[in-house]
Design a protein around this motif. Sequence first.
Motif, PDB file in Angstrom:
ATOM      1  N   ALA A 189     -26.451  35.868  65.077  1.00  0.00           N
ATOM      2  CA  ALA A 189     -25.963  36.713  63.993  1.00  0.00           C
ATOM      3  C   ALA A 189     -26.868  37.933  63.904  1.00  0.00           C
ATOM      4  O   ALA A 189     -28.050  37.816  63.614  1.00  0.00           O
ATOM      5  CB  ALA A 189     -25.987  35.925  62.687  1.00  0.00           C
ATOM      6  N   ASP A 190     -26.310  39.109  64.202  1.00  0.00           N
ATOM      7  CA  ASP A 190     -27.105  40.344  64.200  1.00  0.00           C
ATOM      8  C   ASP A 190     -26.758  41.144  62.953  1.00  0.00           C
ATOM      9  O   ASP A 190     -25.755  41.849  62.922  1.00  0.00           O
ATOM     10  CB  ASP A 190     -26.820  41.150  65.471  1.00  0.00           C
ATOM     11  CG  ASP A 190     -27.812  42.301  65.655  1.00  0.00           C
ATOM     12  OD1 ASP A 190     -28.640  42.539  64.747  1.00  0.00           O
ATOM     13  OD2 ASP A 190     -27.748  42.972  66.706  1.00  0.00           O
ATOM     14  N   GLU A 191     -27.566  41.020  61.914  1.00  0.00           N
ATOM     15  CA  GLU A 191     -27.359  41.707  60.640  1.00  0.00           C
ATOM     16  C   GLU A 191     -25.931  41.541  60.129  1.00  0.00           C
ATOM     17  O   GLU A 191     -25.298  42.534  59.750  1.00  0.00           O
ATOM     18  CB  GLU A 191     -27.628  43.214  60.798  1.00  0.00           C
ATOM     19  CG  GLU A 191     -28.920  43.529  61.502  1.00  0.00           C
ATOM     20  CD  GLU A 191     -29.960  44.114  60.567  1.00  0.00           C
ATOM     21  OE1 GLU A 191     -29.760  44.072  59.349  1.00  0.00           O
ATOM     22  OE2 GLU A 191     -30.979  44.582  61.081  1.00  0.00           O
ATOM     23  N   PRO A 192     -25.407  40.321  60.058  1.00  0.00           N
ATOM     24  CA  PRO A 192     -23.979  40.180  59.745  1.00  0.00           C
ATOM     25  C   PRO A 192     -23.626  40.485  58.300  1.00  0.00           C
ATOM     26  O   PRO A 192     -22.456  40.659  57.988  1.00  0.00           O
ATOM     27  CB  PRO A 192     -23.691  38.709  60.052  1.00  0.00           C
ATOM     28  CG  PRO A 192     -24.995  38.027  59.827  1.00  0.00           C
ATOM     29  CD  PRO A 192     -26.062  39.011  60.231  1.00  0.00           C
ATOM     30  N   THR A 193     -24.616  40.566  57.419  1.00  0.00           N
ATOM     31  CA  THR A 193     -24.251  40.778  56.007  1.00  0.00           C
ATOM     32  C   THR A 193     -24.828  42.064  55.425  1.00  0.00           C
ATOM     33  O   THR A 193     -24.644  42.358  54.256  1.00  0.00           O
ATOM     34  CB  THR A 193     -24.752  39.598  55.127  1.00  0.00           C
ATOM     35  OG1 THR A 193     -26.174  39.542  55.198  1.00  0.00           O
ATOM     36  CG2 THR A 193     -24.181  38.276  55.576  1.00  0.00           C
ATOM     37  N   THR A 194     -25.501  42.848  56.270  1.00  0.00           N
ATOM     38  CA  THR A 194     -26.208  44.032  55.759  1.00  0.00           C
ATOM     39  C   THR A 194     -25.294  45.010  55.037  1.00  0.00           C
ATOM     40  O   THR A 194     -25.683  45.608  54.040  1.00  0.00           O
ATOM     41  CB  THR A 194     -26.919  44.740  56.925  1.00  0.00           C
ATOM     42  OG1 THR A 194     -27.639  43.738  57.641  1.00  0.00           O
ATOM     43  CG2 THR A 194     -27.885  45.799  56.442  1.00  0.00           C
ATOM     44  N   ALA A 195     -24.059  45.178  55.549  1.00  0.00           N
ATOM     45  CA  ALA A 195     -23.180  46.195  54.972  1.00  0.00           C
ATOM     46  C   ALA A 195     -22.436  45.704  53.732  1.00  0.00           C
ATOM     47  O   ALA A 195     -21.697  46.462  53.118  1.00  0.00           O
ATOM     48  CB  ALA A 195     -22.178  46.653  56.039  1.00  0.00           C
ATOM     49  N   LEU A 196     -22.641  44.440  53.359  1.00  0.00           N
ATOM     50  CA  LEU A 196     -21.847  43.877  52.262  1.00  0.00           C
ATOM     51  C   LEU A 196     -22.610  43.925  50.942  1.00  0.00           C
ATOM     52  O   LEU A 196     -23.838  43.960  50.940  1.00  0.00           O
ATOM     53  CB  LEU A 196     -21.502  42.419  52.586  1.00  0.00           C
ATOM     54  CG  LEU A 196     -20.757  42.210  53.904  1.00  0.00           C
ATOM     55  CD1 LEU A 196     -20.644  40.729  54.210  1.00  0.00           C
ATOM     56  CD2 LEU A 196     -19.378  42.848  53.846  1.00  0.00           C
ATOM     57  N   ASP A 197     -21.860  43.879  49.827  1.00  0.00           N
ATOM     58  CA  ASP A 197     -22.591  43.866  48.556  1.00  0.00           C
ATOM     59  C   ASP A 197     -23.232  42.496  48.360  1.00  0.00           C
ATOM     60  O   ASP A 197     -22.898  41.520  49.030  1.00  0.00           O
ATOM     61  CB  ASP A 197     -21.704  44.311  47.392  1.00  0.00           C
ATOM     62  CG  ASP A 197     -20.685  43.273  46.989  1.00  0.00           C
ATOM     63  OD1 ASP A 197     -21.083  42.127  46.693  1.00  0.00           O
ATOM     64  OD2 ASP A 197     -19.490  43.605  46.987  1.00  0.00           O
ATOM     65  N   VAL A 198     -24.197  42.447  47.438  1.00  0.00           N
ATOM     66  CA  VAL A 198     -25.079  41.282  47.332  1.00  0.00           C
ATOM     67  C   VAL A 198     -24.332  39.973  47.085  1.00  0.00           C
ATOM     68  O   VAL A 198     -24.676  38.937  47.655  1.00  0.00           O
ATOM     69  CB  VAL A 198     -26.123  41.526  46.223  1.00  0.00           C
ATOM     70  CG1 VAL A 198     -27.049  40.343  46.063  1.00  0.00           C
ATOM     71  CG2 VAL A 198     -26.937  42.770  46.555  1.00  0.00           C
ATOM     72  N   THR A 199     -23.274  40.023  46.259  1.00  0.00           N
ATOM     73  CA  THR A 199     -22.538  38.793  45.954  1.00  0.00           C
ATOM     74  C   THR A 199     -21.824  38.263  47.187  1.00  0.00           C
ATOM     75  O   THR A 199     -21.900  37.078  47.505  1.00  0.00           O
ATOM     76  CB  THR A 199     -21.474  39.054  44.846  1.00  0.00           C
ATOM     77  OG1 THR A 199     -22.040  39.944  43.896  1.00  0.00           O
ATOM     78  CG2 THR A 199     -21.013  37.791  44.213  1.00  0.00           C
ATOM     79  N   VAL A 200     -21.137  39.165  47.897  1.00  0.00           N
ATOM     80  CA  VAL A 200     -20.413  38.747  49.098  1.00  0.00           C
ATOM     81  C   VAL A 200     -21.425  38.262  50.141  1.00  0.00           C
ATOM     82  O   VAL A 200     -21.211  37.262  50.828  1.00  0.00           O
ATOM     83  CB  VAL A 200     -19.553  39.908  49.664  1.00  0.00           C
ATOM     84  CG1 VAL A 200     -18.799  39.454  50.899  1.00  0.00           C
ATOM     85  CG2 VAL A 200     -18.594  40.419  48.616  1.00  0.00           C
ATOM     86  N   GLN A 201     -22.549  38.960  50.234  1.00  0.00           N
ATOM     87  CA  GLN A 201     -23.602  38.577  51.176  1.00  0.00           C
ATOM     88  C   GLN A 201     -24.050  37.134  50.914  1.00  0.00           C
ATOM     89  O   GLN A 201     -24.151  36.324  51.843  1.00  0.00           O
ATOM     90  CB  GLN A 201     -24.777  39.538  51.005  1.00  0.00           C
ATOM     91  CG  GLN A 201     -25.922  39.256  51.945  1.00  0.00           C
ATOM     92  CD  GLN A 201     -26.996  40.337  51.841  1.00  0.00           C
ATOM     93  OE1 GLN A 201     -26.719  41.482  51.498  1.00  0.00           O
ATOM     94  NE2 GLN A 201     -28.208  39.984  52.146  1.00  0.00           N
ATOM     95  N   ALA A 202     -24.270  36.808  49.635  1.00  0.00           N
ATOM     96  CA  ALA A 202     -24.704  35.453  49.275  1.00  0.00           C
ATOM     97  C   ALA A 202     -23.626  34.435  49.653  1.00  0.00           C
ATOM     98  O   ALA A 202     -23.928  33.357  50.167  1.00  0.00           O
ATOM     99  CB  ALA A 202     -25.008  35.383  47.783  1.00  0.00           C
ATOM    100  N   GLN A 203     -22.356  34.796  49.436  1.00  0.00           N
ATOM    101  CA  GLN A 203     -21.256  33.878  49.788  1.00  0.00           C
ATOM    102  C   GLN A 203     -21.215  33.632  51.287  1.00  0.00           C
ATOM    103  O   GLN A 203     -21.030  32.498  51.742  1.00  0.00           O
ATOM    104  CB  GLN A 203     -19.910  34.461  49.363  1.00  0.00           C
ATOM    105  CG  GLN A 203     -19.647  34.392  47.865  1.00  0.00           C
ATOM    106  CD  GLN A 203     -18.404  35.194  47.481  1.00  0.00           C
ATOM    107  OE1 GLN A 203     -17.739  35.771  48.347  1.00  0.00           O
ATOM    108  NE2 GLN A 203     -18.096  35.223  46.201  1.00  0.00           N
TER     109      GLN A 203
END
Length: 341
Positions: A189-203
């Motif tokens: 996983a190469d930075e798979p959540t960096t572009a997402l907002d914090v809530t979606v990132q946590a999910q």
Amino acid sequence: MIPASSTVLEVRDLRTYFHLAEGTLKAVDGVDLTIEPGQTVGVIGESGSGKSVTAQSILQIVTTPGAIESGEIILRRSDGSLVDLAKLNPRSREIRDIRGAEISMVFQEPMTSLSPVHTIGAQITEAIELHITRDKRKAKGLALDMINRVGISNPAQRYDEYPHQLSGGMRQRAMIAMALSCSPSLLIADEPTTALDVTVQAQILELMKELQDEFGMAVMYITHDLGVIAEIADVVNVMYLGRVVERASTIELFKNPLHPYTQRLLNSIPRLGRRGQGRLDAIRGSVPVPMNPPPQCGFASRCDEFITGKCDAAVPSLVDMGNEHFVRCYLHSEESEPQYA
Ligand SMILES: Nc1ncnc2c1ncn2[C@@H]1O[C@H](COP(=O)(O)OP(=O)(O)OP(=O)(O)O)[C@@H](O)[C@H]1O
Ligand SMILES: [Mg+2]
């Protein structure tokens, strides 16, 4: 080199260079990594430290003029046999069989792996047909199941939608569904959540953890985000200028960072209660471009504890400090002989 009996992936002294008109850019210059089944191995480091090129090397998707120069990437295949991925032709049948089926990758930008002109369902089904079953109905059933598992609502309807019809978070889930559809033994996983907002990132992180428990796969997780690493990684590798400069269990690394670079990285995290109190303890200077790099510690030019005649004379080797804690720094090693030419 034969890895321990369970190890999924063992990277040994990997070097991946870009041969440019201006010179040789040594993006990866002696990386060692070990990944055990079910383990989450974190890779952190500033921009340009070689994290993505390491990942691309493992899958043999480095873009020209980049190429693996030397080193080993030993994968334990699902049948128990060992293969050195570094020796495979990037277009060979064997590496194509491994990609997606045994090692999958998810990226920061889902459109790197999703096609804009095919529906989500068709893409996931195709991956399953390629690696798991030729039975079209069975493949579609598995795809629908996976779309449901990653938390995309209305799987039957989403199946027929195109990536642009989904929100960023849903596209990210679709990419994860595709990556996991063949139950790989390793997910990169190469930075798979960096572009997402914090809530979606946590999910998404929660989801990856759940699926990891369920499928028992190992994860190599690349990020700048020390908070994410603290939450999900068992072991952390700190990369700087194409090399792993420190490795330890996550708890040990955060408690007892040894490399001056790791110490500065950890100091750069904003602490609760310190917010708004001016600048973070940023790391002086920026990561140099490793173009024809001299044989010295890569951090030498930015290090406050630089030792003249040592740190600028050779590359320190990665030394075992005990307790599975490794560091590549002359402050922690007595060696005087250069390890690399
Ligand atoms: N296709 C390319 N051509 C030339 N140089 C490249 C290429 N890809 C990467 N590099 C160089 O290789 C080095 C390592 O890059 P890499 O993308 O692996 O860094 P990274 O650690 O993933 O950084 P980031 O956190 O920004 O994603 C950098 O100096 C980069 O400029
Ligand atoms: Mg990167």
